[in-house]
Motif scaffolding. Structure first.
Motif, short mmCIF file in Angstrom:
data_model
loop_
_atom_site.label_atom_id
_atom_site.label_comp_id
_atom_site.label_asym_id
_atom_site.label_seq_id
_atom_site.Cartn_x
_atom_site.Cartn_y
_atom_site.Cartn_z
N SER A 90 0.78 -1.26 0.13
CA SER A 90 -0.29 -0.05 0.00
C SER A 90 0.94 1.21 -0.03
O SER A 90 0.65 2.21 -0.63
CB SER A 90 -0.95 0.05 1.22
N TRP A 137 -2.92 -2.10 -6.02
CA TRP A 137 -2.18 -3.08 -4.97
C TRP A 137 -2.74 -4.04 -4.17
O TRP A 137 -2.55 -5.09 -3.69
CB TRP A 137 -1.44 -2.10 -4.02
N LYS A 138 -4.15 -3.92 -4.00
CA LYS A 138 -5.15 -4.81 -3.55
C LYS A 138 -5.24 -6.12 -4.27
O LYS A 138 -5.50 -7.04 -3.73
CB LYS A 138 -6.65 -4.10 -3.21
#
Length: 319
Positions: A155, A164-165
């Motif tokens: 993150s 990024w998730k």
């Protein structure tokens, strides 16, 4: 006269039942005890004896009912609780059996037979509980709790971007699938999983999984595999990759045989390596395995220093 004749018959039937019981004819013994009970339905010894016969015949519900009747007719007699404990043990209800034997011991604290049962049941109950815990750990695989630090690093490196998730979910899911595979087969296939770019990747040409079963045979095959993967990652526009390889398959590089600062500090367990690659972040873990209660169980992943223990060099150009 009729009453004393009935009493004699009852003794006779009971004694006959006992003889058949001693001879191992439990069906005939149970039948004789049943006849005796009809003549003397409030005699706890008869129900206790018939419970023992039913237990040998594996008629466990009937045996349990007779043990309960024995207790209700003579609550301060340890034999009823002993019978109940034996039946519950046969039902594998170890904690309930233990409770019954403990009551039996209260009424006859000198009984070595009951004491032995309590000792055995305590261990069986402990083993059964642990086997259930192992099975729960095997079936409820959740790796995200071990990867909080990676989540934070991703993150930070990606700032406000949401992608990024997706990368983190890919990492967690790939690791969980590897652990589940290990639980089923006690191994994992040596593979690299790629997170392809949903817009840029030519999916006709590039698959999300690459087999690398020859990669760790020698420095030569290792170098060839690395060159291929680096080109594959670039040309497929992959965003991240996860490498999975069982320790037992790796002839080179045997990173667990390092000396000095590279010394391996994680025991000799079997298990597998899991290496995460992305342009901005690289991580490696060793996931040790053991056998417990006859089941293969992956332990918590051990984070390694990728500079010391990488099993492949950097796959992506540094972002």
């Amino acid at each position: 006269m009729g009453e004393s004749g009935g009493k004699a018959a009852e003794i006779s039937l009971k004694d006959q039942g006992n003889e058949f019981f001693k001879a191992g004819n439990y069906l005939k013994a149970a039948a004789l005890y049943t006849q005796a009970i009809k003549q003397d339905p409030s005699n706890p010894t008869l129900y206790s004896n018939r419970a023992a016969a039913f237990l040998h015949l594996v008629k466990l519900n009937k045996a349990l009912a007779d043990a309960e009747t024995t207790i209700s007719l003579k609550p301060d007699w340890e034999k009823g609780y002993f019978r109940k404990g034996c039946v519950l043990e046969a039902m594998e209800r170890y904690e309930d059996a233990l409770a019954a034997f403990e009551v039996a011991l209260k009424y006859n604290s000198q009984s070595s037979e009951v004491s032995k049962k309590i000792k055995r049941l305590t261990q069986l109950a402990r083993d059964k509980k642990r086997a259930q815990e192992v099975e729960t750990m095997r079936s409820n695989v959740d790796m995200s709790k071990h990867l909080d630090s990676v989540k934070s690093e991703l993150s930070v490196k990606h700032g406000a971007e949401d992608n990024w998730k997706e990368i983190f979910s890919f990492l967690v899911e790939t690791m969980q699938n590897a652990v589940k595979s290990w639980h089923e087969k006690s191994t994992v296939d040596p593979r690299v999983y790629f997170l392809l770019h949903k817009d840029k990747t030519d999916t006709e040409k590039y698959a999300p999984v690459v087999n690398i079963d020859k990669a760790f045979e020698s420095p030569h095959t290792h170098g060839n595999c690395f060159s291929f993967l680096r080109q594959y990652a670039e040309e497929s526009f992959s965003r991240a990759a996860c490498l999975v390889a069982p320790k037992s398959l790796i002839s080179y590089p045997q990173v667990w045989k390092g000396q000095g600062s590279r010394k391996w500090k994680h025991g000799q367990n079997d298990g597998f390596f899991f290496q995460f690659e992305s342009p901005s972040l690289r991580k490696i873990w060793f996931i040790p395995s053991s056998t417990e209660k006859g089941q293969t169980l992956c332990r918590d992943p051990v984070a390694l220093d990728i500079g010391m223990h990488e099993i492949l060099p950097r796959v992506f150009k540094q972002g």
